[in-house]
Design a protein around this motif. Structure first.
Motif, short mmCIF file in Angstrom:
data_model
loop_
_atom_site.label_atom_id
_atom_site.label_comp_id
_atom_site.label_asym_id
_atom_site.label_seq_id
_atom_site.Cartn_x
_atom_site.Cartn_y
_atom_site.Cartn_z
N ARG A 1 0.49 -13.06 3.71
CA ARG A 1 -0.42 -13.47 2.39
C ARG A 1 0.56 -14.51 1.77
N GLN B 1 -3.30 -16.52 5.00
CA GLN B 1 -3.79 -16.44 3.89
C GLN B 1 -3.06 -17.55 2.86
N SER C 1 -9.46 -17.04 1.24
CA SER C 1 -10.42 -15.61 1.16
C SER C 1 -10.01 -14.68 2.12
N ASP C 2 -10.87 -13.40 1.64
CA ASP C 2 -10.64 -12.34 2.85
C ASP C 2 -11.08 -12.44 3.85
N ASP D 1 -6.84 -19.74 5.25
CA ASP D 1 -8.04 -19.51 4.56
C ASP D 1 -7.56 -18.76 3.17
N VAL E 1 -1.71 -10.34 8.74
CA VAL E 1 -1.90 -11.65 8.09
C VAL E 1 -0.93 -11.92 7.17
N GLY F 1 -15.51 -15.39 1.30
CA GLY F 1 -14.89 -14.16 1.97
C GLY F 1 -15.84 -13.08 2.43
N VAL G 1 -9.76 -14.14 6.18
CA VAL G 1 -8.72 -14.00 7.05
C VAL G 1 -8.67 -12.62 7.80
N GLU G 2 -9.33 -11.61 7.22
CA GLU G 2 -9.44 -10.46 8.05
C GLU G 2 -10.35 -10.50 9.42
#
Length: 330
Positions: free
Chosen positions: A52, A152, A132-133, A130, A50, A70, A135-136
């Motif tokens: 960032r 992200q 926040s996390d 997004d 992703v 997240g 995205v993971e």
């Protein structure tokens, strides 16, 4: 990150194009590396597939809100059978046909449930953003889809040119520090003549939440460790689940019962949800430091300020607003 994403990106610092410097590649995905600006030489990392593209330090409340969601979407990352029906209800009157062969932006994609559906609707390219996390989880849920990208980034500082035929934001703008600014930022990346759509909490129909739930959220639960909030959600979620199955699901076929029950349009609409879905709905209402409830007049003003035309704003489940319109042809 799929290399084809680069054609859509612009450096959030200066607006120039970006080059990919890959350190690790798996099956045509850049898993680790960086994006380097062709102009100002700013560098942005690519981590676990992703990119960032964050350049500004977040205010404490904005960071806390992003962290809250997240946490939610990385702990509840499964895609469900309810996603499609819910998504189409939030974006109505749009239909799957409105996605076909379009370049689409999802601003606030969470765990990726809507970008997964946009790909199924035959969008040419789908980009989920997004802060926040989450995205993971979104990357894991959509990695195998050749036309889907996850980034992200901050809605208020989007790292794109103006490539999108359709941009939407579902349940996110009302969590921004200045919701109207977020909506206008979204519009600014839509092509002339392209379409924007949004769904937000309504002020109308949510008085009891603003008066009873919001003070608890703002002053208590949003300040607690997430694991404690999860524990506190259990008994309200059990009570809600029982009421949905025993009262609100039958009320969908019994008009007299539906008229008697409070908040019936919304609660009938979620009465088929699983316990997990309803549990995380409760968590969602209690965990975010920032949440606004918008009047019809506010939503109308957003579209007017964006100079949108052919605007359609409708009430959804008597407690929220969904709107769509076309950007000016210039």
């Amino acid at each position: 990150m799929k290399p084809s994403l680069v054609s859509l990106l612009a450096c959030p610092a200066c607006g120039r194009g970006l080059d990919v410097v890959a350190a690790k590649v798996e099956a045509s995905e850049v898993i680790d590396g960086s994006l380097v600006c062709q102009g100002c030489a700013s560098r942005f990392p690519i981590v676990r597939g992703v990119p960032r593209l964050l350049r500004k330090a977040l205010a404490a409340e904005q960071k806390a809100t992003a962290d809250a969601f997240g946490y939610e979407w990385t702990h509840y990352s499964a895609l469900t059978d309810a996603d499609k029906k819910e998504f189409l209800a939030w974006i109505a009157p749009l239909t799957p046909a409105d996605f076909k062969d379009r370049v689409v932006l999802d601003a606030g994609c969470g765990k990726g449930r809507h970008i997964f559906l946009a790909a199924q609707f035959e969008a040419r390219t789908v980009v989920g953003v997004d802060l926040s996390d989450a995205v993971e989880a979104a990357f894991r849920n959509t990695r195998d889809l050749p036309n889907v990208h996850v980034v992200q980034a901050d809605i208020l500082d989007l790292p794109f040119k103006r490539p999108f035929d359709l941009a939407y934001s579902i349940g996110v703008i009302h969590h921004l520090p200045v919701p109207k600014s977020g909506f206008l930022a979204l519009c600014s990346h839509v092509k002339p003549g392209g379409r924007v759509a949004a769904w937000v909490y309504g002020k109308e129909g949510n008085l009891w939440i603003e008066k009873l739930v919001d003070p608890i959220r703002k002053n208590v639960t949003s300040r607690l460790p997430r694991v404690i909030v999860r524990c506190l959600c259990f008994f309200p979620a059990v009570t809600l689940f029982a009421g949905l199955k025993l009262l609100y699901r039958p009320a969908r076929k019994l008009d007299w019962l539906k008229r008697m029950l409070p908040y019936s349009d919304y609660l009938c609409s979620i009465s088929d949800y699983s316990f997990s879905e309803n549990f995380w709905n409760v968590f969602d209402q209690l965990v975010a430091p920032t949440a606004f409830y918008h009047s019809h007049e506010e939503v109308v003003d957003w579209f007017q300020t964006a100079e949108a035309h052919d605007v359609e704003i409708t009430r959804h489940n008597s407690n929220s607003w969904r709107g769509t319109g076309l950007m000016p042809e210039r």
